[in-house]
Design a protein around this motif. Structure first.
Motif: not given
Length: 495
Positions: A312-317, A324-334
């Motif tokens: 996992y390059g980046v892991y959110g929990s 809930d949000y493990g990862v939240y992106s404000y903007g585009n996601f790719h």
């Protein structure tokens, strides 16, 4: 006779010699805190001197009858070499003998060989060891109460020794600084219980406070300042690294403007651990930003993982995987790879009441990597219509499916010519009739060929009995596929 069984029967005879290396020092010399001790070991059954290696425990007591737990000082000497009964040790070589041991008129030495009981009677210390408290030593009452005297360089006044000018040299006769210590290694020992063993006090008027600075003297590379302690504690703040004016908005301000890296952390389990305690909202365990005026990409956070198992390059929990949000992106996601999820769709401000409501829709899913194309076409006078598809259509898709619906009237429309040259033909319609059409295709591009999408898969043995969404089945995190990752996060939270 140097076997373990024999050594358990060893006694120390009362033939002992205390050699005073505590010769009377001059006023400015420090009293050595060690005692030369020699003794004779004999076998208690035969009386013969012993030759071998033994372990001996030495203890000082205030009274001859004190319990072992009431000892004033103790030191274990392992592997003491004994030759024809004679041995020699230096008491205080491992643990310094405090002055308080000899602060009273009586003091007794207890000796224990191996696992045998301590030898009785204990040995009463004679006057030689009381050189520790000599009236000319650095702890003597006389020296502390002596009137102020001066030898031209140093002044002694009560408990103070000082000089008002010049430099002090240790290991050098030509000191170049206020305190000049010459040698490969300088060791300063602090044995007090105070929080401030080493206190640097700067005048209140100095805006920068006290400083510890490493400077290069005479060329060569400067290694900098190295602190070796467990733990290293810096109280107060803020602390600046690479800057003399650390910002007041952070307790640690690291600045590096001449190279690409500002700070580097390396660890076995975690390179960086961060935790924030803040208000009900707005706390960030880690917050990062990147600003570069050059024409290059900027990354606020960059993560990479390499392992023989899951990476996992980046892991959110989060505490609830469905709410809930493990990862939240404000903007585009790719993502350059595949994306899998428990559900999906869009969530926007409601078009009819954007100030107060949201509007959500779900995605349409398929067991295939399917693309959908649709549109409207008008039938010509011959009862036909040609639908032009995007120029990349056949390069991207295969396995086409068709659907036609007449608008405003009925006619038996059909596909007269299948897709070829990125177009297909509809026939059987009435002139000027509108027809709604839909075509689907399954991706066949280079990336799609490398991805195998399993519709129904057997869970690996170590994942059986665990769930991607345990709360949906009435279980807690103990049944989660990500249990190990959550345990690592909980372990961090508990520290």
């Amino acid at each position: 006779m140097a076997t373990h069984a024999v050594l358990q029967k060893v006694l120390i005879t009362l033939l002992t010699v205390l050699v005073a290396i505590l010769t009377t020092p001059v006023v400015n010399a420090e009293v050595p805190r060690t005692i030369n001790y020699q003794g004779l070991l004999t076998d208690q059954d035969t009386g013969e001197p012993i030759t071998g290696t033994v372990g001996i425990m030495f203890r000082f007591y205030r009274l001859e009858t004190d319990n072992v737990g009431d000892s004033l000082w103790g030191e274990l000497h392992l592997n003491v070499s004994v030759t024809e009964g004679l041995f020699h040790v230096i008491l205080g070589s491992t643990y310094q003998i405090p002055n308080s041991v000899f602060s009273e008129p009586e003091c007794f030495l207890g000796i224990q060989v191996g696992s045998d009981p301590e030898i009785l009677p204990r040995i009463e210390m004679t006057s030689v060891v009381y050189a520790f408290m000599s009236t000319r030593s650095d702890t003597a009452t006389y020296a502390l109460a002596a009137p102020a005297t001066s030898d031209g360089d140093w002044t002694v006044s009560g408990g103070n020794v000082f000089r008002e000018s010049g430099n002090v040299g240790i290991g050098t006769s030509d000191p170049s600084d206020d305190l000049h210590i010459e040698g490969d290694q300088v060791r300063i020992r602090f044995n007090g219980d105070s929080e401030n063993n080493l206190l640097i006090v700067a005048p209140y008027s100095l805006s920068h406070g006290g400083r510890i600075q490493c400077a290069n003297d005479g060329g060569g590379s400067l290694k900098g300042l190295e602190l070796r302690a467990d733990p290293v504690v810096l109280m107060g703040g803020p602390v600046g690294i690479g800057t003399s004016e650390p910002g007041g908005w952070a307790r640690l301000h690291v600045q590096e403007l001449s190279s690409s890296n500002c700070a580097f952390f390396e660890g076995v389990m975690r390179g960086v651990m961060a935790r924030a305690y803040g208000p009900a909202s707005g706390s960030f365990g880690v917050q990062a930003s990147s600003t570069n005026p050059g024409n290059i990409d900027n990354y606020g956070v960059s993560g990479r993982a390499d392992s023989s198992t899951n990476n996992y390059g980046v892991y959110g929990s989060c505490s609830n995987s469905s709410a809930d949000y493990g990862v939240y992106s404000y903007g585009n996601f790719h993502a350059t790879g595949s994306s899998t999820k428990g559900g999906g769709g869009f969530k926007i401000d409601h078009p009819q009441n954007p100030e107060n409501n949201f509007l959500s829709h779900s995605d349409v899913s398929s067991p295939d990597m399917k693309n959908v194309y649709d549109g409207m076409v008008t039938i010509d006078d011959n009862g036909e219509a040609v639908v032009e598809l995007p120029p990349y259509f056949e390069s991207l898709n295969e396995s086409f499916r068709y659907q036609l619906t007449c608008i405003g009237d009925y006619s038996p429309v059909y596909i007269a010519e299948k897709i070829s040259g990125n177009r297909f033909t509809i026939a059987g319609g009435k002139p000027s009739m509108e027809v709604s059409w839909q075509v689907t295709g399954i991706r066949k591009d280079a990336f799609a060929k490398t991805v195998s999408v399993g519709v129904a898969e057997m869970k690996e043995s170590d994942k059986q009995g665990l769930y991607m969404h345990p709360e949906a089945f009435g279980f807690g995190m103990e049944k989660s596929l990500n249990k190990k990752n959550h345990e690592l996060m909980e372990d961090f939270e508990n520290h």
